[in-house]
Design a protein around this motif. Structure first.
Motif, PDB file in Angstrom:
ATOM      1  N   GLY A   1       0.770  -1.235   0.000  1.00 20.53           N
ATOM      2  CA  GLY A   1       0.000   0.000   0.000  1.00 20.53           C
ATOM      3  C   GLY A   1       0.803   1.288   0.000  1.00 20.53           C
ATOM      4  O   GLY A   1       0.215   2.376  -0.039  1.00 20.53           O
ATOM      5  N   GLU A   2       2.139   1.209   0.037  1.00 21.85           N
ATOM      6  CA  GLU A   2       2.941   2.433   0.027  1.00 21.85           C
ATOM      7  C   GLU A   2       2.929   3.052  -1.375  1.00 21.85           C
ATOM      8  O   GLU A   2       2.974   2.352  -2.376  1.00 21.85           O
ATOM      9  CB  GLU A   2       4.392   2.143   0.431  1.00 21.85           C
ATOM     10  N   LYS A   3       2.895   4.385  -1.429  1.00 21.95           N
ATOM     11  CA  LYS A   3       2.951   5.078  -2.707  1.00 21.95           C
ATOM     12  C   LYS A   3       4.340   4.948  -3.316  1.00 21.95           C
ATOM     13  O   LYS A   3       5.339   4.925  -2.606  1.00 21.95           O
ATOM     14  CB  LYS A   3       2.586   6.552  -2.530  1.00 21.95           C
ATOM     15  N   GLN A   4       4.378   4.890  -4.647  1.00 17.26           N
ATOM     16  CA  GLN A   4       5.657   4.700  -5.321  1.00 17.26           C
ATOM     17  C   GLN A   4       6.627   5.853  -5.043  1.00 17.26           C
ATOM     18  O   GLN A   4       7.839   5.642  -4.946  1.00 17.26           O
ATOM     19  CB  GLN A   4       5.440   4.564  -6.833  1.00 17.26           C
ATOM     20  N   THR A   5       6.088   7.072  -4.866  1.00 16.09           N
ATOM     21  CA  THR A   5       6.946   8.220  -4.585  1.00 16.09           C
ATOM     22  C   THR A   5       7.715   8.029  -3.287  1.00 16.09           C
ATOM     23  O   THR A   5       8.931   8.265  -3.212  1.00 16.09           O
ATOM     24  CB  THR A   5       6.109   9.508  -4.492  1.00 16.09           C
ATOM     25  N   ILE A   6       7.029   7.563  -2.225  1.00 13.92           N
ATOM     26  CA  ILE A   6       7.677   7.339  -0.937  1.00 13.92           C
ATOM     27  C   ILE A   6       8.686   6.199  -1.039  1.00 13.92           C
ATOM     28  O   ILE A   6       9.776   6.257  -0.452  1.00 13.92           O
ATOM     29  CB  ILE A   6       6.619   7.041   0.150  1.00 13.92           C
ATOM     30  N   ILE A   7       8.335   5.167  -1.801  1.00 14.63           N
ATOM     31  CA  ILE A   7       9.244   4.035  -1.985  1.00 14.63           C
ATOM     32  C   ILE A   7      10.537   4.498  -2.645  1.00 14.63           C
ATOM     33  O   ILE A   7      11.644   4.142  -2.219  1.00 14.63           O
ATOM     34  CB  ILE A   7       8.571   2.929  -2.828  1.00 14.63           C
ATOM     35  N   LEU A   8      10.411   5.324  -3.696  1.00 13.94           N
ATOM     36  CA  LEU A   8      11.600   5.810  -4.410  1.00 13.94           C
ATOM     37  C   LEU A   8      12.430   6.750  -3.535  1.00 13.94           C
ATOM     38  O   LEU A   8      13.664   6.713  -3.571  1.00 13.94           O
ATOM     39  CB  LEU A   8      11.179   6.519  -5.696  1.00 13.94           C
ATOM     40  N   LEU A   9      11.769   7.586  -2.752  1.00  8.48           N
ATOM     41  CA  LEU A   9      12.512   8.467  -1.842  1.00  8.48           C
ATOM     42  C   LEU A   9      13.293   7.659  -0.813  1.00  8.48           C
ATOM     43  O   LEU A   9      14.446   7.976  -0.493  1.00  8.48           O
ATOM     44  CB  LEU A   9      11.554   9.426  -1.131  1.00  8.48           C
ATOM     45  N   ALA A  10      12.671   6.590  -0.292  1.00  4.78           N
ATOM     46  CA  ALA A  10      13.365   5.721   0.664  1.00  4.78           C
ATOM     47  C   ALA A  10      14.560   5.046   0.004  1.00  4.78           C
ATOM     48  O   ALA A  10      15.633   4.919   0.611  1.00  4.78           O
ATOM     49  CB  ALA A  10      12.401   4.672   1.212  1.00  4.78           C
ATOM     50  N   LEU A  11      14.393   4.625  -1.241  1.00  3.35           N
ATOM     51  CA  LEU A  11      15.490   3.989  -1.986  1.00  3.35           C
ATOM     52  C   LEU A  11      16.686   4.942  -2.097  1.00  3.35           C
ATOM     53  O   LEU A  11      17.831   4.566  -1.812  1.00  3.35           O
ATOM     54  CB  LEU A  11      15.001   3.580  -3.372  1.00  3.35           C
ATOM     55  N   VAL A  12      16.415   6.185  -2.508  1.00  2.00           N
ATOM     56  CA  VAL A  12      17.503   7.155  -2.693  1.00  2.00           C
ATOM     57  C   VAL A  12      18.147   7.493  -1.347  1.00  2.00           C
ATOM     58  O   VAL A  12      19.373   7.612  -1.244  1.00  2.00           O
ATOM     59  CB  VAL A  12      16.983   8.430  -3.387  1.00  2.00           C
ATOM     60  N   ALA A  13      17.330   7.621  -0.301  1.00  2.00           N
ATOM     61  CA  ALA A  13      17.861   7.948   1.020  1.00  2.00           C
ATOM     62  C   ALA A  13      18.819   6.860   1.515  1.00  2.00           C
ATOM     63  O   ALA A  13      19.916   7.152   2.003  1.00  2.00           O
ATOM     64  CB  ALA A  13      16.717   8.134   2.012  1.00  2.00           C
ATOM     65  N   VAL A  14      18.411   5.603   1.376  1.00  2.00           N
ATOM     66  CA  VAL A  14      19.272   4.485   1.798  1.00  2.00           C
ATOM     67  C   VAL A  14      20.527   4.434   0.938  1.00  2.00           C
ATOM     68  O   VAL A  14      21.630   4.180   1.436  1.00  2.00           O
ATOM     69  CB  VAL A  14      18.504   3.155   1.730  1.00  2.00           C
ATOM     70  N   PHE A  15      20.371   4.687  -0.349  1.00  2.00           N
ATOM     71  CA  PHE A  15      21.529   4.634  -1.246  1.00  2.00           C
ATOM     72  C   PHE A  15      22.574   5.671  -0.839  1.00  2.00           C
ATOM     73  O   PHE A  15      23.775   5.379  -0.791  1.00  2.00           O
ATOM     74  CB  PHE A  15      21.094   4.865  -2.694  1.00  2.00           C
ATOM     75  N   MET A  16      22.127   6.883  -0.534  1.00  2.00           N
ATOM     76  CA  MET A  16      23.073   7.932  -0.148  1.00  2.00           C
ATOM     77  C   MET A  16      23.705   7.649   1.207  1.00  2.00           C
ATOM     78  O   MET A  16      24.900   7.858   1.400  1.00  2.00           O
ATOM     79  CB  MET A  16      22.373   9.297  -0.131  1.00  2.00           C
TER      80      MET A  16
END
Length: 508
Positions: A115-130
């Motif tokens: 149920g998470e929005k794709q925008t939040i998922i992508l932001l989490a991805l970038v945050a973890v990557f950095m």
């Protein structure tokens, strides 16, 4: 390369230890505030998003960051070499964005991140990557250039800035997951850029003799030879990390995820001593083994493993009796159902310290195959055990449905078994007696002493919770000091050695 300045090594270690302690304290405070202000539901969502992409990092990295640090530490490398590796990091980043942002169907996104929005998922991805890809690599570059002090100072500044940002967002009524992830992205991107500037590589244009062999083919082969044995293990580690937390999210929900995440944050503090000594232990063991000094290898292993086990047991025994009060005081009644999970996770680092020392021992003495094979067995077994702990009774293959308590219990039990298997193999390889009784004695005494101290203090003192915890802690430390004096062998020392350590530190 032989280091000709041992004093500088000690200085860097002292600074690193102090910075790690300060950073961990700030990070723990930040985690507690986030857990309290977001509440279990939203904090659990955030924890799950971050841990899934942390697992993805293991899958894509395949030990390449360890190889990069090793190669940089051996000698200075050319700008071309560094740029090749950053290109590999960029490939990982683009691949992750393409898969999650474009190639993965919505149905699969919903199954994984419910149920998470794709925008939040992508932001989490970038945050973890950095934070978990770019920053550690930049930090490695700085440390490879002996810029440990500056890099650790920067690390502390960044976590302090993040704490300030979280407080500012809360005061402004804007503490939402997307803004938290954006803050992480900005903070760790800037920190990574600053840390990379601390590494001074050879310039290909001004020094043609250095880096001339750093062609794309040579660099690829160098990394491939190093990483190849670790690739299956990295992929299985990804499956282990992801499966544990996904099953907890699927069957326990975000609230149970929050209980486990909070408990895991507290447990990580107990591993500070272990994390600070691992690289030093690695070097000393490798050197002693190379020189054929078997007695030194044995002495180092037993003293370090027993000493760190005592530190873990001391921490666990002091915290366990006050788990309920800690939860209520720091997080509020909404986290009261996570008390038992916290109690279990307080025990987790006790044996994890032995596991990390044993793993380092096998790697430093070039017994990597045993280390990896034992890891394979326990990773697979642990995934199966997690299923039976977490799956509800209504499943075709029923489980116990124990939620966060079940995952914590699984981790403690599997850790206990695995570290003793590792220790048994080490004893067999090096031809010494396998010792395990000290584990029961030390942890048993610590847990009993902790409860005894609490009972005595609350029986004779009528005061607020802070005073009670402080009084109990002082009494507990006195009891454990007496235990240490009576049975110093449980920390790998003789009584005479213990007295020398005490006198050396100015205690009479």
């Amino acid at each position: 390369m032989e280091n000709k300045n041992p004093a500088s090594i000690q200085t860097r270690f002292a600074v690193s230890l102090a910075a790690n302690i300060l950073r961990s304290v700030i990070s723990l405070i930040t985690g507690i505030l986030l857990a309290r202000w977001l509440g279990p539901e939203h904090f659990g969502r955030m924890a799950f998003l971050l841990v899934t992409f942390l697992a993805l990092r293991q899958f894509l990295d395949m030990a390449s960051s360890s190889a990069f640090f090793t190669f940089l530490s051996q000698r200075k490398r050319s700008r071309r070499f560094v740029n090749f590796f950053w290109c590999w990091i960029l490939i990982q980043f683009v691949f992750s964005l393409l898969v999650v942002g474009w190639l993965m169907p919505d149905s699969l996104l919903n199954i994984i991140w419910k149920g998470e929005k794709q925008t939040i998922i992508l932001l989490a991805l970038v945050a973890v990557f950095m934070q978990q890809n770019v920053w550690p690599i930049a930090m490695q570059m700085a440390e490879a250039n002996r810029e440990t002090v500056r890099a650790q100072k920067l690390n502390v500044v960044v976590v302090a800035v993040h704490l300030a940002v979280i407080i500012a967002l809360w005061l402004g009524g804007q503490l939402f997951l997307p803004l938290i992830f954006i803050a992480l992205i900005i903070e760790w991107t800037i920190a990574g850029w600053l840390a990379t500037r601390m590494y001074r590589e050879y310039d290909d244009q001004t020094d043609e003799t250095e880096g001339k062999d750093d062609t794309a083919a040579n660099v690829f082969n160098e990394f491939w030879d190093y990483c190849k044995p670790f690739i299956p293990y990295a992929w299985l580690s990804f499956a282990y990390t992801f499966a544990d937390r996904w099953m907890l999210q699927q069957w326990g929900g975000a609230t149970e995820q929050a209980y486990f995440a909070v408990a895991h944050q507290f447990s990580a503090v107990a591993l500070l001593a272990t994390a600070s000594i691992l690289r030093i232990f690695w070097k000393e063991i490798a050197e002693a083994k190379h020189q054929g000094d078997k007695e030194k290898v044995k002495l180092l292993y037993q003293k370090v493993s027993k000493g760190l086990y005592f530190v873990g047991a001391l921490t666990a025994g002091g915290l366990l009796p006050w788990a309920a009060e800690i939860i209520t005081l720091l997080l509020g009644d909404v986290y009261a159902d996570g008390i038992f999970t916290l109690m279990l996770m307080i025990l987790y680092p006790v044996h994890q310290s032995i596991g990390q020392i044993s793993g380092t021992m096998l790697l430093a003495t070039e017994h990597t195959r045993i280390h990896v094979n034992i890891g394979y067995v326990f990773l697979v077994t642990s995934i199966v055990a997690a299923y039976f702990m977490l799956a509800p009774e209504s499943m075709a293959v029923p489980g116990l449905g124990l939620n966060s308590q079940g995952l914590a219990l699984k981790m403690v039990i599997m850790q206990l078994i695995q570290v003793n298997v590792l220790a048994w193999f080490i004893a067999k390889i090096f031809g010494w007696k396998f010792e395990w009784i000290y584990q029961l004695v030390t942890l048993g005494v610590a847990v009993v002493a902790g409860w005894v101290a609490k009972i005595i203090v609350i029986s004779v003192i009528s005061a607020n919770i802070i005073v009670l915890i402080t009084g109990s802690s002082l009494l507990y430390l006195l009891i454990m000091a007496a235990f240490l004096f009576i049975m110093p062998s449980n920390v790998g020392l003789k009584r005479l050695e213990l007295l020398k350590h005490v006198r050396r530190n100015g205690v009479t």
